[in-house]
Scaffold this active site. Structure first.
Site, PDB file in Angstrom:
ATOM      1  N   THR A  25     -15.847 -17.387  16.651  1.00 55.37           N
ATOM      2  CA  THR A  25     -15.513 -18.493  15.766  1.00 55.37           C
ATOM      3  C   THR A  25     -16.667 -19.490  15.736  1.00 55.37           C
ATOM      4  O   THR A  25     -17.121 -19.956  16.780  1.00 55.37           O
ATOM      5  CB  THR A  25     -14.230 -19.177  16.241  1.00 55.37           C
ATOM      6  OG1 THR A  25     -13.154 -18.245  16.142  1.00 55.37           O
ATOM      7  CG2 THR A  25     -13.907 -20.405  15.397  1.00 55.37           C
ATOM      8  N   GLN A  97     -11.767  -9.399  11.512  1.00 56.17           N
ATOM      9  CA  GLN A  97     -10.672  -9.604  12.451  1.00 56.17           C
ATOM     10  C   GLN A  97      -9.542 -10.375  11.761  1.00 56.17           C
ATOM     11  O   GLN A  97      -9.737 -11.502  11.300  1.00 56.17           O
ATOM     12  CB  GLN A  97     -11.145 -10.359  13.691  1.00 56.17           C
ATOM     13  CG  GLN A  97     -10.087 -10.376  14.795  1.00 56.17           C
ATOM     14  CD  GLN A  97     -10.542 -11.126  16.018  1.00 56.17           C
ATOM     15  OE1 GLN A  97     -10.726 -12.334  15.963  1.00 56.17           O
ATOM     16  NE2 GLN A  97     -10.716 -10.423  17.127  1.00 56.17           N
ATOM     17  N   HIS A 179      -6.003  -9.047  15.444  1.00 52.64           N
ATOM     18  CA  HIS A 179      -6.163  -9.941  16.592  1.00 52.64           C
ATOM     19  C   HIS A 179      -4.817 -10.048  17.314  1.00 52.64           C
ATOM     20  O   HIS A 179      -3.924 -10.783  16.895  1.00 52.64           O
ATOM     21  CB  HIS A 179      -6.626 -11.315  16.124  1.00 52.64           C
ATOM     22  CG  HIS A 179      -7.258 -12.152  17.201  1.00 52.64           C
ATOM     23  ND1 HIS A 179      -7.002 -11.956  18.544  1.00 52.64           N
ATOM     24  CD2 HIS A 179      -8.146 -13.186  17.141  1.00 52.64           C
ATOM     25  CE1 HIS A 179      -7.701 -12.828  19.256  1.00 52.64           C
ATOM     26  NE2 HIS A 179      -8.409 -13.577  18.420  1.00 52.64           N
ATOM     27  N   ASN A 182      -5.675 -13.413  23.143  1.00 55.34           N
ATOM     28  CA  ASN A 182      -6.097 -14.802  23.343  1.00 55.34           C
ATOM     29  C   ASN A 182      -5.048 -15.857  23.008  1.00 55.34           C
ATOM     30  O   ASN A 182      -5.373 -16.971  22.604  1.00 55.34           O
ATOM     31  CB  ASN A 182      -7.372 -15.091  22.549  1.00 55.34           C
ATOM     32  CG  ASN A 182      -8.571 -14.339  23.093  1.00 55.34           C
ATOM     33  OD1 ASN A 182      -8.483 -13.704  24.138  1.00 55.34           O
ATOM     34  ND2 ASN A 182      -9.679 -14.395  22.394  1.00 55.34           N
ATOM     35  N   TYR A 184      -2.797 -16.028  20.600  1.00 56.95           N
ATOM     36  CA  TYR A 184      -2.452 -16.283  19.201  1.00 56.95           C
ATOM     37  C   TYR A 184      -1.117 -15.600  18.873  1.00 56.95           C
ATOM     38  O   TYR A 184      -0.427 -15.112  19.763  1.00 56.95           O
ATOM     39  CB  TYR A 184      -3.599 -15.874  18.291  1.00 56.95           C
ATOM     40  CG  TYR A 184      -4.844 -16.708  18.522  1.00 56.95           C
ATOM     41  CD1 TYR A 184      -4.811 -18.086  18.307  1.00 56.95           C
ATOM     42  CD2 TYR A 184      -6.022 -16.147  19.007  1.00 56.95           C
ATOM     43  CE1 TYR A 184      -5.921 -18.876  18.546  1.00 56.95           C
ATOM     44  CE2 TYR A 184      -7.150 -16.928  19.248  1.00 56.95           C
ATOM     45  CZ  TYR A 184      -7.086 -18.293  19.030  1.00 56.95           C
ATOM     46  OH  TYR A 184      -8.183 -19.083  19.270  1.00 56.95           O
ATOM     47  N   ARG A 231      -7.367  -5.881  19.066  1.00 55.18           N
ATOM     48  CA  ARG A 231      -7.892  -6.588  20.234  1.00 55.18           C
ATOM     49  C   ARG A 231      -6.739  -7.052  21.110  1.00 55.18           C
ATOM     50  O   ARG A 231      -5.782  -7.668  20.627  1.00 55.18           O
ATOM     51  CB  ARG A 231      -8.732  -7.786  19.808  1.00 55.18           C
ATOM     52  CG  ARG A 231      -9.547  -8.392  20.946  1.00 55.18           C
ATOM     53  CD  ARG A 231     -10.295  -9.631  20.507  1.00 55.18           C
ATOM     54  NE  ARG A 231     -11.480  -9.846  21.318  1.00 55.18           N
ATOM     55  CZ  ARG A 231     -12.089 -11.017  21.459  1.00 55.18           C
ATOM     56  NH1 ARG A 231     -11.623 -12.083  20.822  1.00 55.18           N
ATOM     57  NH2 ARG A 231     -13.175 -11.134  22.202  1.00 55.18           N
ATOM     58  N   ASN A 239      -5.545 -20.402  25.561  1.00 57.12           N
ATOM     59  CA  ASN A 239      -4.505 -21.008  24.719  1.00 57.12           C
ATOM     60  C   ASN A 239      -3.147 -21.020  25.400  1.00 57.12           C
ATOM     61  O   ASN A 239      -2.114 -20.817  24.764  1.00 57.12           O
ATOM     62  CB  ASN A 239      -4.444 -20.307  23.363  1.00 57.12           C
ATOM     63  CG  ASN A 239      -5.684 -20.574  22.531  1.00 57.12           C
ATOM     64  OD1 ASN A 239      -6.113 -21.718  22.403  1.00 57.12           O
ATOM     65  ND2 ASN A 239      -6.275 -19.527  21.987  1.00 57.12           N
ATOM     66  N   GLY A 329     -20.974 -11.368  22.996  1.00 56.65           N
ATOM     67  CA  GLY A 329     -20.663 -12.550  22.226  1.00 56.65           C
ATOM     68  C   GLY A 329     -21.796 -13.549  22.193  1.00 56.65           C
ATOM     69  O   GLY A 329     -22.606 -13.584  21.269  1.00 56.65           O
TER      70      GLY A 329
END
Length: 371
Positions: A25, A97, A179, A182, A184, A231, A239, A329
Site C-alpha cells: 500500500t 489484490q 486478500h 492481515n 481485513y 493471501r 489490525n 516488499g
C-alpha cells in the site's frame, strides 16, 4: 538445484523467475484511480517474476485508507489498464489484490459516512490513513463497525466476483489475488477474536471459513482458478487480529483450497512486517504442516512465502523445496531492479520509510537502478 531465478508455471501464470513483488500500500491514487506515477512505478519493477499490486478495493464500502486504488469504477479500471499495458510492454506479469478492509476503515471513507462493516461489531485497536484538507496525511483510529447482516453477505461475495471479472476483462490483469489476510474482512470472519456471530458464518471453524470459500468460488468462476491466488496470514496480529488456535483453522482453510485448483497460495509467516517467529495460541504454528495439509488435499498451486525474506533466506527456501516463490516488499520499494541486483549480488538501496505512504514521486519512482 532450483534457484530463485528459474522459471515457474503457477496455474495459468508462466513466470520468468521466482521473485515476487509483494502487495504494498502506497496511498498515491487520489479518487482511487492509479495515475501516471503508478504506471511508472509498476513498469519499473516488471522484471519480477510476478507483481502483486497494492491492495485494491472491490467496492466503495471495501475502502479503508485514503488514496488507495479501486476496481469498482470506470476511471479506476482505465487507470489500471494503463498500468497493465506498461508492465506487459516491459515483459512482466501482474495480478491485482482484491481487497475489502471490513472494520479497518473510517466513516469519512465510507459511502454516505456510514459505519464500516465486519463480522461482528467489535472496534479494532488499529489505525487507518487519512488525508487532511491541506494534502498532508495522518494516521487516525478506525471507526466503530457494524456487524454485517446475513442477507448482506451474498452482495459482498458478488462484489468480489464483479471486481475479479473486471480485473481480467477490462483492466487486463494476468490474474487476481484474494486478500484473506492481515485482519481485513475475510480474516475478520476467520478469526475467533473478531467473529462472534451466531449464524452460519460464526462459531465453528467450518462456519467461520464459509465466507472465504464462497468468495474463492465466486472469484474463480469469474477469473479462472488458474489465474487466482489467495493471501493468508495465520498468526499475524496486524489490525488487531488474533485466534486462540490458528493451526486447525488454517489447516481447514488450505484443505478446502486444495481441491479448488488455485494458481498459488500466498502465506505471510509470523507477524506481517515484524517477527517471523511470532505466534498466537499455545504452541508454535507449523507452516510445514500447513503446506503438507494443502498438498495432501490435492493442492498443486505454487507455494508463495512472505515476510522479512532476504536473498539468503529466499534462496534456501526455494532450494529446500519449502517454497516455490518468495515475495519481497520493502526491498522492492527501494530497488526497482531487485531481480538483477539479487542475481548479480549488487548492493541494495535502503528504503526510506518516511515516503512509504502518500506523497509524490519522491520515494516512489525515483530510486536509482544499478549502474
Amino acid at each position: 538445484m532450483t534457484t530463485l531465478f528459474d522459471p515457474l508455471s503457477a496455474g495459468d501464470l508462466t513466470l520468468a523467475n521466482r521473485v515476487v513483488m509483494a502487495p504494498l500500500t502506497r496511498n498515491r491514487s487520489p479518487n482511487a484511480v492509479p495515475g501516471d506515477l503508478a504506471v511508472t512505478y509498476y513498469s519499473q519493477r516488471a522484471t519480477a517474476g510476478l507483481i502483486v499490486t497494492e491492495a485494491t478495493a472491490i467496492s466503495h464500502q471495501g475502502q479503508g485508507y485514503a488514496h488507495v486504488p479501486g476496481l469498482y469504477g470506470a476511471d479506476q479500471l482505465a487507470g489500471w489498464k494503463r498500468v497493465t499495458d506498461a508492465v506487459h510492454k516491459a515483459g512482466g506479469k501482474i495480478v491485482v489484490q482484491l481487497w475489502h478492509v471490513g472494520r479497518i476503515s473510517h466513516t469519512t471513507l465510507q459511502p454516505g459516512g456510514g459505519k464500516p462493516v465486519s463480522a461482528s461489531a467489535i472496534r479494532a485497536k488499529s489505525k487507518t490513513y487519512l488525508v487532511k484538507p491541506d494534502g498532508s496525511g495522518e494516521f487516525v483510529e478506525t471507526s466503530e463497525p457494524r456487524a454485517l447482516e446475513t442477507a448482506e453477505l451474498p452482495g459482498i461475495v458478488d462484489d468480489f466476483r464483479r471486481a475479479a471479472k473486471a480485473a481480467i476483462e477490462v483492466a487486463g490483469f494476468d490474474g487476481v489475488e484474494i486478500h484473506g489476510a492481515n485482519g481485513y474482512l475475510i480474516d475478520q470472519f476467520l478469526r475467533s477474536s473478531t467473529n462472534h456471530r451466531s449464524d452460519n458464518y460464526g462459531g465453528s471453524i467450518e462456519n467461520r471459513s464459509r465466507l472465504l470459500f464462497e468468495v474463492v468460488d465466486a472469484v474463480t468462476g469469474a477469473a479462472g482458478a488458474g489465474k487466482t491466488g489467495i493471501r493468508l496470514s495465520p498468526v499475524t496480529p496486524s489490525n488487531d487480529a488474533s485466534d486462540a488456535d490458528p493451526q486447525p483453522l488454517f489447516n481447514h482453510v488450505v484443505e478446502g483450497l486444495g481441491a479448488r485448483g488455485l494458481a498459488y497460495i500466498h502465506v505471510v509467516e509470523g507477524a506481517t512486517g515484524g517477527a517471523r517467529d511470532f505466534n498466537q495460541g499455545d504452541k508454535p504454528f507449523s507452516y510445514a504442516e500447513l503446506k503438507a495439509t494443502y498438498q495432501k488435499a490435492g493442492g498443486q498451486g505454487a507455494w508463495l512465502v512472505n515476510n522479512g525474506y532476504n536473498k539468503e533466506l529466499a534462496e534456501k527456501a526455494v532450494a529446500d523445496g519449502r517454497a516455490d516463490l518468495v515475495a519481497f516488499g520493502k526491498l522492492f520499494i527501494a530497488n526497482p531492479d531487485l531481480v538483477s541486483r539479487l542475481k548479480q549480488n549488487v548492493e541494495l538501496n535502503a528504503p526510506d520509510s518516511a515516503t512509504f505512504y502518500g506523497g509524490t514521486a519522491k520515494g516512489y519512482t525515483d530510486y536509482p537502478t544499478a549502474a
